[in-house]
Design a protein around this motif. Sequence first.
Motif, PDB file in Angstrom:
ATOM      1  N   THR A 164      75.020  24.462  35.033  1.00  0.00           N
ATOM      2  CA  THR A 164      75.761  23.806  34.237  1.00  0.00           C
ATOM      3  C   THR A 164      76.519  22.723  35.049  1.00  0.00           C
ATOM      4  O   THR A 164      77.657  23.660  35.695  1.00  0.00           O
ATOM      5  N   PHE A 165      76.555  22.007  35.078  1.00  0.00           N
ATOM      6  CA  PHE A 165      77.426  21.010  35.712  1.00  0.00           C
ATOM      7  C   PHE A 165      77.800  19.500  35.078  1.00  0.00           C
ATOM      8  O   PHE A 165      77.495  19.412  34.111  1.00  0.00           O
ATOM      9  N   VAL A 166      78.686  18.713  35.751  1.00  0.00           N
ATOM     10  CA  VAL A 166      78.893  17.597  35.265  1.00  0.00           C
ATOM     11  C   VAL A 166      78.524  16.366  36.359  1.00  0.00           C
ATOM     12  O   VAL A 166      78.410  16.620  37.464  1.00  0.00           O
ATOM     13  N   GLN A 167      78.210  15.137  35.628  1.00  0.00           N
ATOM     14  CA  GLN A 167      77.683  14.063  36.190  1.00  0.00           C
ATOM     15  C   GLN A 167      78.530  13.013  35.992  1.00  0.00           C
ATOM     16  O   GLN A 167      78.503  12.800  34.605  1.00  0.00           O
ATOM     17  N   LYS A 210      78.380  16.289  30.674  1.00  0.00           N
ATOM     18  CA  LYS A 210      78.014  17.598  31.019  1.00  0.00           C
ATOM     19  C   LYS A 210      76.545  17.842  30.695  1.00  0.00           C
ATOM     20  O   LYS A 210      76.031  17.640  29.659  1.00  0.00           O
ATOM     21  N   ILE A 211      75.918  18.578  31.612  1.00  0.00           N
ATOM     22  CA  ILE A 211      74.502  18.822  31.846  1.00  0.00           C
ATOM     23  C   ILE A 211      74.015  20.260  32.100  1.00  0.00           C
ATOM     24  O   ILE A 211      74.848  21.051  32.805  1.00  0.00           O
ATOM     25  N   ASN A 212      73.270  20.955  31.242  1.00  0.00           N
ATOM     26  CA  ASN A 212      72.715  22.042  31.417  1.00  0.00           C
ATOM     27  C   ASN A 212      71.229  21.902  32.096  1.00  0.00           C
ATOM     28  O   ASN A 212      70.524  21.303  31.466  1.00  0.00           O
ATOM     29  N   GLU A 213      70.844  22.548  33.003  1.00  0.00           N
ATOM     30  CA  GLU A 213      69.611  22.373  33.637  1.00  0.00           C
ATOM     31  C   GLU A 213      69.030  23.989  33.975  1.00  0.00           C
ATOM     32  O   GLU A 213      69.686  24.865  34.203  1.00  0.00           O
ATOM     33  N   GLY A 264      76.519  17.322  40.078  1.00  0.00           N
ATOM     34  CA  GLY A 264      76.680  18.600  40.746  1.00  0.00           C
ATOM     35  C   GLY A 264      78.019  19.169  40.665  1.00  0.00           C
ATOM     36  O   GLY A 264      78.145  20.068  41.204  1.00  0.00           O
ATOM     37  N   LEU A 265      79.025  18.530  40.230  1.00  0.00           N
ATOM     38  CA  LEU A 265      80.254  19.148  40.163  1.00  0.00           C
ATOM     39  C   LEU A 265      80.248  20.127  39.215  1.00  0.00           C
ATOM     40  O   LEU A 265      79.953  20.135  38.027  1.00  0.00           O
TER      41      LEU A 265
END
Length: 449
Positions: free
Chosen positions: A178-181, A194-197, A419-420
């Motif tokens: 889980t990171f932010v773009q 906010k993204i979950n991959e 990727g932060l």
Amino acid sequence: MTFKSTTLLVASALSMSWSIAALAAVSAEEAARLGKDLTPMGAEKAGNSDGSIPAWTGGIASADNRYSNPFADEQPLFTITAANADQYKDKLSPGQLAMLAKYPDTFKIPVYKTHRTAKLPQKVYSAVAQNATSAELTDNGNGIAGLSEAVPFPIPANGLEVIWNHMTRYRGGALERTFVQVPVQANGSFTPVKINEKMSWPTYLKEPYDPKTDDNILFYFVQKVEAPARLTGNVLLVHETMNQVTQPRQAWTYNAGQRRVRRAPQIAYDAPGTATDGQRTTDNLDMFNGAPDRYEWNLVGKQEMYIPYNSFKLADRELNYEDILQAGHVNSDLTRYELHRVWKVEATLKEGARHVYAKRTFYIDEDTWQAAVVDHYDGRGELWRVGEAHQFQFRDVDVPWLTAELLYDLQSGRYLAGGLTNEEGIGFDFTKRFSHKDFTPQAIRRLGR
């Protein structure tokens, strides 16, 4: 002429086209260099002549706290600015020099002592040694045969082999993150996305490997947007194929507003990236991904270069995104550059092919095969975007990857930071294992709901 033997400096004499059809795996004698004068990943084990690049001695030891900074007490050896950039230009890319010129008062390159921290699991080293004598390019370089685990060409012969090493490099086998773009505007304003991959190589799925299902699959990937509210619930599913010419990437999207799953053949090449405000192409993610067939790939050689490395300071969990993201570029006081050897590869758009980038120049770290810096040129031949991968060694799992992926737009003054994880808790979880059913259109419909 061959490039199977490594060279220390850029060799302009090698700026020639290679016949992909004639290439084969290296001999057993050449492969025997791995673990001897070459590292198990194919880098030069020795340091450079003046000692500014040390010998590789196995990488950094594991740590319970992956985010603790083992080099917190170090200070920059020197700092490159617009004022002294000419002194160091032979070890910088045109894009890095352009960033220094565009932001002379704020952008700088703090150069620290070099540490060759890259360390991977023994099973990866064993697989790479096997690949050296078994892996081959197929279909004019658009596919690979004989790949085991990661990095098919540790002793590369051409630019395509180098770029395939980047695309297939080891990233833990399976993970959830889980990171932010963050698309950052020219004035410094931003709204984090906010993204979950979830991601898995076929051999890391819970089910036994099935050649009929997984033979041409490089990895399975699903991405869900969790914030802001206007984008929440949008999901992307990708079955990444190794040979995308014979079997194109398979992609589906779930649109939360429409509540429908659709095939998405456009998720490739220069289509706009998900939730990026148009600030990157689909194949910009991870510095480069996808089919290489629209470019001619020329291996220029190897050189020493100041690249983002050991970016533990930038990964500090005490930082928030306002500390990091500034107008024009990230906070240079938080970045760390080191002198490393990189492979230089030039990608030139083929005649008749279409892409917004007419040329891309890749600088790929010899120890990890991760693209560290990429310069992108538009159709007029003008330098347009500068990509940086801020390398980070996940010491608890022996995975070299990154803590930030940056794409600076020299023309608009905007940039994209991806990727932060500073504010996201665990960030990366490499313990997860998934099933085929987690990467189906039905699964992303459930995720979106």
